[in-house]
Write a protein that holds these residues in place. Sequence first.
Motif, PDB file in Angstrom:
ATOM      1  N   ASN A 198      -0.071 -16.754  -9.417  1.00 14.67           N
ATOM      2  CA  ASN A 198       1.071 -15.848  -9.581  1.00 14.67           C
ATOM      3  C   ASN A 198       0.599 -14.695  -8.860  1.00 14.67           C
ATOM      4  OD1 ASN A 198       3.306 -14.268  -9.792  1.00 14.67           O
ATOM      5  ND2 ASN A 198       3.248 -14.620 -12.110  1.00 14.67           N
ATOM      6  N   ARG A 200       1.664 -11.864  -7.858  1.00 10.71           N
ATOM      7  CA  ARG A 200       2.417 -10.789  -8.018  1.00 10.71           C
ATOM      8  C   ARG A 200       2.178 -10.211  -9.434  1.00 10.71           C
ATOM      9  NH1 ARG A 200       8.212 -10.419  -5.240  1.00 10.71           N
ATOM     10  NH2 ARG A 200       8.691 -12.131  -6.509  1.00 10.71           N
ATOM     11  N   SER A 201       1.405 -11.253 -10.133  1.00 12.72           N
ATOM     12  CA  SER A 201       1.192 -10.901 -11.581  1.00 12.72           C
ATOM     13  C   SER A 201       0.414  -9.660 -11.580  1.00 12.72           C
ATOM     14  CB  SER A 201       0.738 -12.073 -12.415  1.00 12.72           C
ATOM     15  OG  SER A 201      -0.675 -12.009 -11.970  1.00 12.72           O
ATOM     16  N   GLN A 204      -4.426  -8.458 -12.793  1.00 10.33           N
ATOM     17  CA  GLN A 204      -4.827  -9.875 -12.321  1.00 10.33           C
ATOM     18  C   GLN A 204      -6.133 -10.395 -12.984  1.00 10.33           C
ATOM     19  OE1 GLN A 204      -5.446  -9.399  -8.154  1.00 10.33           O
ATOM     20  NE2 GLN A 204      -3.321  -8.899  -7.860  1.00 10.33           N
ATOM     21  N   ASN A 454       5.487  -7.474 -15.452  1.00 12.62           N
ATOM     22  CA  ASN A 454       5.083  -8.601 -14.977  1.00 12.62           C
ATOM     23  C   ASN A 454       6.159  -9.529 -14.855  1.00 12.62           C
ATOM     24  OD1 ASN A 454       2.435  -7.855 -14.972  1.00 12.62           O
ATOM     25  ND2 ASN A 454       1.850  -8.307 -17.221  1.00 12.62           N
ATOM     26  N   LYS A 457       8.029  -8.369 -11.650  1.00 15.86           N
ATOM     27  CA  LYS A 457       7.205  -8.774 -10.573  1.00 15.86           C
ATOM     28  C   LYS A 457       7.142 -10.249 -10.116  1.00 15.86           C
ATOM     29  CE  LYS A 457       3.762  -5.861  -9.533  1.00 15.86           C
ATOM     30  NZ  LYS A 457       4.168  -4.997  -8.737  1.00 15.86           N
ATOM     31  N   ARG A 458       6.850 -11.134 -11.304  1.00 15.92           N
ATOM     32  CA  ARG A 458       6.521 -12.509 -11.026  1.00 15.92           C
ATOM     33  C   ARG A 458       7.812 -13.085 -10.423  1.00 15.92           C
ATOM     34  NH1 ARG A 458       5.043 -14.937 -16.284  1.00 15.92           N
ATOM     35  NH2 ARG A 458       3.511 -13.371 -16.236  1.00 15.92           N
ATOM     36  N   HIS A 459       9.067 -12.594 -10.983  1.00 15.66           N
ATOM     37  CA  HIS A 459      10.177 -13.591 -10.502  1.00 15.66           C
ATOM     38  C   HIS A 459      10.844 -12.800  -9.622  1.00 15.66           C
ATOM     39  CE1 HIS A 459       9.716 -16.600 -13.549  1.00 15.66           C
ATOM     40  NE2 HIS A 459       9.047 -15.759 -14.353  1.00 15.66           N
TER      41      HIS A 459
END
Lengths: 506, 246
Positions: A198, A200-201, A204, A454, A457-459
């Motif tokens: 992922n 974009r998480s 990191q 998070n 960003k993730r979705h």
Amino acid sequence: MSKSNDTPIGANIAKGSVPMTPEPEMLSRGDNTATTDSKRWNIVNVQPVRGEPCTDVNNREMRVPMYDTEHSRHIRAHEMTHAKVSPTAKQFDKWVARGYAKPATLVRCEELRVNVLCAHAGFEPQTHLTDGSEYLAGKRTAEAGDFLSCVLDSIAFRMTGGYAQYLRGVGQHQPSWVNLLEDISKTGETYYRSVLENSRSMPQLHDTHSRLHLSGFGYVENYAKWVEEQVGALCDNPTGQPQPQPEGKEGKEGEGKEGENKSPTETAGERLTQDRWGRGDIPKRGKPTLWEDLRVATPALERNVMGAIGRKRIASQTGRNPRRMSRLLTDPERRIFDRTVKGAGGVVLIDTSGSMSLSHDEVMEMVLSAPSALVAQYSGGRSNRPNLYVVANRGKCVRELPTPNGGNGMDAPALRWAIGKRQRNTAPVIWVSDGGVTGKGDGWYDDLAMECINLVKRHGIYTAETPEQAIAMLKAMAKGEKVTSIVPSHLQGVYERITGHTLTFR
Amino acid sequence: MTSVADTQEKLPACWQEVHDALEAGIDRLILFGVPGTGKTYAGLNYGKTEAGAFRLICTDDMTNADVTGCWQPNDHGSWSWLEGSAIRAWKGDGTVGGRLVIDEIDKAGGDVFATLLAMTDSPESAKWEHPQTRQVVRPNDGFSVVMTTNIEQMSDLPMALKDRFPVCVRINEPHPSALARLSEDLRDYARQMADAGERRISLRAFYAFDQLRTALGTKRAAQMVFRDRAKSVVDAIAINTMTPQK
């Protein structure tokens, strides 16, 4: 991770060969200044024997073999990764002081993180990191019945060339443990990989500068915590002997004879299957969640939304059945066929907490601007009422909007709910909020805000801070135009303070 | 006037010291530290250099001819006096003294060193007599000296020299304007490795690596530039970026 005070077993480089010295000075960390005159790295040449190579981030000392072989190179890469990501002694003490996991567990889980990161950086620890001692180590530990050590060692050996040998050794004396060890260590690998995948998480997996519990080493703590929960009973019973169940808690009806003791492995196995976490999610067991529980209400949707575009047909130049023959004469483009189009769909999640100060009309205008979307409003704060209402769906909406509770309380659970309600993976999710996310009791925590960041960003969730921005965004989306999120100021502030970077959303 | 601070808003501490010293009017400055960090460039360009900057590179074999001057045959079949860098710097543009930049001061021989001490003395004491005209030359106002050396410890320099140059700055990283010529992803490495002791990698090596890798790929470029250290350098980049290198 820690410096051993014993004398290193030195290694001699063959005459004519050049010692392969690692380059830790090239590494940069968010929490540590680059090399300085007074703190240059001291590299010590040791033999490639388990226990000899180590890295002391604090004192900048690295003990590694300097042979020009793939095995030694991978040991160097492993230690270099420690130098890049592992906490300093002081930081490690702070993590330990949090009390979520014991030092031994943290160290082993950190080994796995390092191996995962090594593999991610293009190395092959699965092939080259082994010294042949793993089989005996597994055999002897299992023979002694030390289940906890087997768990921890299997985690440390995971993703190295010696892992399979270690399990084989364990299997010689405790074959029933093998699958369990495989499950526990595999879960860790999957967890770390999911964070890596992922991209974009934030923060990191290799971060070193964040104070968040879910940051670089925070992921290790998280996994270590989970491991200890799984084998919790054994942590206090390292011999692996079955513990008698407290009176009256022998097990649920039908699970076995009354008074029968469960073996630690059985207990751990059951818990493991009951309590897996998904891709990159956080195991919450053992720690009270700071979010309110989500209570979803679906009032009757009685009012048609004007201009709702559900599934409909439009004229097309190509197709199978010419349903619009008259267009041969009337349409310059001769679109005599039909084509079916679907509505854009999507989910609009509206924060109706007090800080948003939304009027009834503003909420209704947003609902009407998203004719084909599922629209929900949420606001927590009262324990006996629903805190999330579905106010529009499939072209219909409620006649009267529910009265908000006033607080936030469950922003992340609401976001997760919205993500789960998408009609398809590409359907957009729009979150209308000022970013003033709070947990139970309307308490503000940076961790909660970062959890929402998070998720967004993730979705790839779109964000808007005000109803005007949301309406403009929805109208642009309806026209198929590209839209850009407006980052809520509260979230921007938290993100900058914690990561030092500017927050941008899709 | 060129300012050190012009190139970037926030300077590393060592370069900020250079900037502050020159801005405050310090006219005797020693910059020491690892090579390839831009010490000479700073000496030639930063601060008040409008009247000219004159460079001297010291070696064991150099003579005072480079410092004060020498006789040279001319077109008329006779001899003319050719002024050395120090005298030219004293004179500057005729009214304002220039900048004398002395590189590798620690490599100068005894007689040159003694002459340099005289040329860098305080303005009240410094003077030189022309061998032909007997004219006495003194440094014009504005004359300044920047010495550079690669020695790591200032204690290695003679006391007489240190006495003339009370302000010494250890330059431990390349100037940001020099780093800016590198690709962005290499700048941190160049900055950190400039002062990595015996494992130092010069900025010039990174320039070459940067140029070569675009044509040849990272591994081959590293092999050509870093030789025995190529594997370790490429591995370090992979780990630092968490990205496999090709």
